[in-house]
Scaffold this motif. Structure first.
Motif, PDB file in Angstrom:
ATOM      1  N   ILE A  92      23.924 -24.849 -50.155  1.00 57.47           N
ATOM      2  CA  ILE A  92      24.135 -24.553 -48.746  1.00 57.47           C
ATOM      3  C   ILE A  92      24.323 -25.846 -47.978  1.00 57.47           C
ATOM      4  N   HIS A  93      25.350 -25.890 -47.150  1.00 57.29           N
ATOM      5  CA  HIS A  93      25.546 -27.033 -46.277  1.00 57.29           C
ATOM      6  C   HIS A  93      26.167 -26.528 -44.988  1.00 57.29           C
ATOM      7  N   THR A  94      25.742 -27.095 -43.857  1.00 58.40           N
ATOM      8  CA  THR A  94      26.258 -26.556 -42.604  1.00 58.40           C
ATOM      9  C   THR A  94      26.818 -27.592 -41.654  1.00 58.40           C
ATOM     10  N   LEU A 109      16.823  -6.653 -48.159  1.00 56.10           N
ATOM     11  CA  LEU A 109      17.031  -7.233 -49.485  1.00 56.10           C
ATOM     12  C   LEU A 109      16.453  -8.643 -49.554  1.00 56.10           C
ATOM     13  N   PRO A 110      15.906  -9.046 -50.714  1.00 57.09           N
ATOM     14  CA  PRO A 110      15.482 -10.443 -50.868  1.00 57.09           C
ATOM     15  C   PRO A 110      16.692 -11.366 -50.815  1.00 57.09           C
ATOM     16  N   MET A 111      16.532 -12.508 -50.130  1.00 56.70           N
ATOM     17  CA  MET A 111      17.639 -13.450 -49.954  1.00 56.70           C
ATOM     18  C   MET A 111      17.205 -14.841 -50.383  1.00 56.70           C
ATOM     19  N   TYR A 112      18.086 -15.514 -51.127  1.00 52.93           N
ATOM     20  CA  TYR A 112      17.770 -16.829 -51.674  1.00 52.93           C
ATOM     21  C   TYR A 112      18.918 -17.800 -51.406  1.00 52.93           C
ATOM     22  N   CYS A 113      18.599 -19.097 -51.466  1.00 54.12           N
ATOM     23  CA  CYS A 113      19.626 -20.131 -51.416  1.00 54.12           C
ATOM     24  C   CYS A 113      19.049 -21.418 -51.994  1.00 54.12           C
ATOM     25  N   ILE A 114      19.922 -22.377 -52.243  1.00 55.52           N
ATOM     26  CA  ILE A 114      19.518 -23.736 -52.606  1.00 55.52           C
ATOM     27  C   ILE A 114      20.264 -24.671 -51.667  1.00 55.52           C
ATOM     28  N   ALA A 115      19.535 -25.473 -50.899  1.00 54.37           N
ATOM     29  CA  ALA A 115      20.160 -26.383 -49.942  1.00 54.37           C
ATOM     30  C   ALA A 115      20.791 -27.555 -50.683  1.00 54.37           C
ATOM     31  N   ALA A 116      22.023 -27.907 -50.290  1.00 52.95           N
ATOM     32  CA  ALA A 116      22.763 -28.958 -50.990  1.00 52.95           C
ATOM     33  C   ALA A 116      22.401 -30.350 -50.503  1.00 52.95           C
ATOM     34  N   THR A 117      21.905 -30.469 -49.273  1.00 50.07           N
ATOM     35  CA  THR A 117      21.600 -31.780 -48.703  1.00 50.07           C
ATOM     36  C   THR A 117      20.289 -31.706 -47.931  1.00 50.07           C
TER      37      THR A 117
END
Length: 399
Positions: free
Chosen positions: A3-5, A161-169
């Motif tokens: 994830i990057h924003t 629903l369960p929600m997941y992510c992995i932050a890129a920075t």
């Protein structure tokens, strides 16, 4: 992918946490639009994101997922929908709607996040088992578009629903912590400390205990309580009492249906969306009688205590501070835990051989309760919802 924003080095303000699932899209999404993008838009967005995110999945992989399920990518920008890229700011949100096997694969390592196997991904219009937020990219001036994307996850099919992510920075990690994600994820017997989990906001937060039920809660075991407002809900309470008193304790039907139901307030307790308990409140000059506390057998436990507390709080809001009841021996402990005292004597027997003991509670006068000076609009609101705008206040909105 991760994830990057925002571009690296862009500072995220030290603001309080605003859960993504609780963002007001009318406020934050004003002037923005979200839509299913064309493949030209997707290619353009991936080119922009590639400058900031290392190990970005190849365009052909993203397109493969998009063609399999077009719901996986949402674009947002200011103004109107567009078919081709422009110089204006664009953002997009990619997610993987995982089926049950995909949910397992996310944690056991079988899911290659840089090139996901389509057998782990749901088709369009199917309800997933979990959501993995695959890639988010947006420039700061259109971050409000995320609120529009999150509106889609509030639909009946995707809610809870369960929600997941992995932050890129580190920048993205900081942003997502402030957006309701927490570090670490667990599922079944697996634990992944590097993954982040989005904790949904409690839609009943801040509400009084007697108005704590929200339909389709994220937690299917969440306890909630509401006032019975309709004939249908009154019948629900009667059905619960029928199961508990008539069916289980062999009380005659006409002793349970005693003619007092239409002059009383009924609270219904829920486990998730399942009606599981009820209690009746009857009013006298300077006290109320709490009665007909009943629960479906498989849901006995904490809900009984919560229903009793809710009934007390509800009556206190109406200005009552004295409570009376009759409790059989198995339930005396519950009422004493709430502060009731048992009267001396041998107790009362009604139709059955069970003995009921009279109990009393006197509380302090609540600091805030309804009075003739609470306001005309407040006093015509729905029972138990005095802190929420009523029909007269919301009528005509959006006309």
């Amino acid at each position: 992918m991760g994830i990057h924003t925002v571009p690296v080095g862009k500072k995220i303000s030290d603001r309080k946490v605003r859960n993504l699932l609780g963002l007001n899209s009318e406020k934050y999404g004003r002037g923005l639009i979200c839509y299913t993008p064309t493949e030209k838009i997707i290619s353009h967005l991936l080119d922009g994101a590639n400058s900031y995110i290392m190990k970005l999945a190849p365009v052909d992989v993203v397109m493969k997922v998009f063609r399999y399920n077009p719901e996986t990518i949402v674009a947002f920008n200011r103004g109107a929908w567009r078919e081709t890229p422009s110089n204006e700011s664009l953002g997009f949100w990619c997610h993987l709607p995982l089926n049950a096997d995909g949910h397992d694969a996310l944690f056991d390592g079988r899911l290659d996040r840089s090139n996901p196997d389509l057998r782990y991904i749901c088709r369009q219009h199917e309800r997933p088992a979990a959501i993995y937020h695959w890639l988010v990219y947006a420039e700061p001036n259109i971050l409000g578009g995320l609120s529009l994307v999150m509106d889609r996850f509030s639909s009946t099919r995707l809610r809870g629903l369960p929600m997941y992510c992995i932050a890129a920075t580190p920048t993205a990690y900081n942003l997502f912590l402030k957006s309701g994600f927490k570090q670490g994820a667990s599922y079944k017997h697996w634990v992944n400390p590097n993954m982040m989990t989005l904790v949904p906001p409690d839609p009943a937060a801040g509400r009084p205990i007697y108005d704590s039920y929200v339909p389709s809660p994220p937690d299917p075991k969440k306890l909630g309580i509401k006032v019975a407002h309709t004939v249908h809900e009154l019948m629900v309470a009667a059905s619960i009492r029928g199961a508990a008193y008539v069916g289980e304790r062999m009380l005659p039907v006409y002793d349970d249906m005693d003619g007092n139901d239409l002059s009383a307030t009924h609270l219904i307790g829920y486990v998730g969306d399942e009606p599981a308990g009820c209690i009746r409140i009857r009013y006298f000059a300077d006290f109320v009688k709490l009665e007909r506390l009943a629960l479906i057998p498989q849901h006995r436990g904490g809900l009984a205590f919560k229903l009793a507390r809710a009934a007390i709080a509800f009556a206190q809001m109406k200005g009552y501070s004295r409570f009376y009841g009759q409790a059989s021996h198995p339930y005396i402990k519950l009422w004493k835990h709430l502060g009731f005292t048992q009267r001396s004597g041998e107790g009362l027997t009604h139709v059955t051989d069970e003995v009921y003991y009279e109990i009393d509670l006197v509380t302090d006068q609540p600091a805030e309760h309804l009075t003739p000076h609470s306001g005309g609009l407040v006093l015509v609101r729905r029972e138990g919802q005095w802190d929420r705008p009523g029909a007269y206040e919301t009528w005509g909105e959006g006309q």
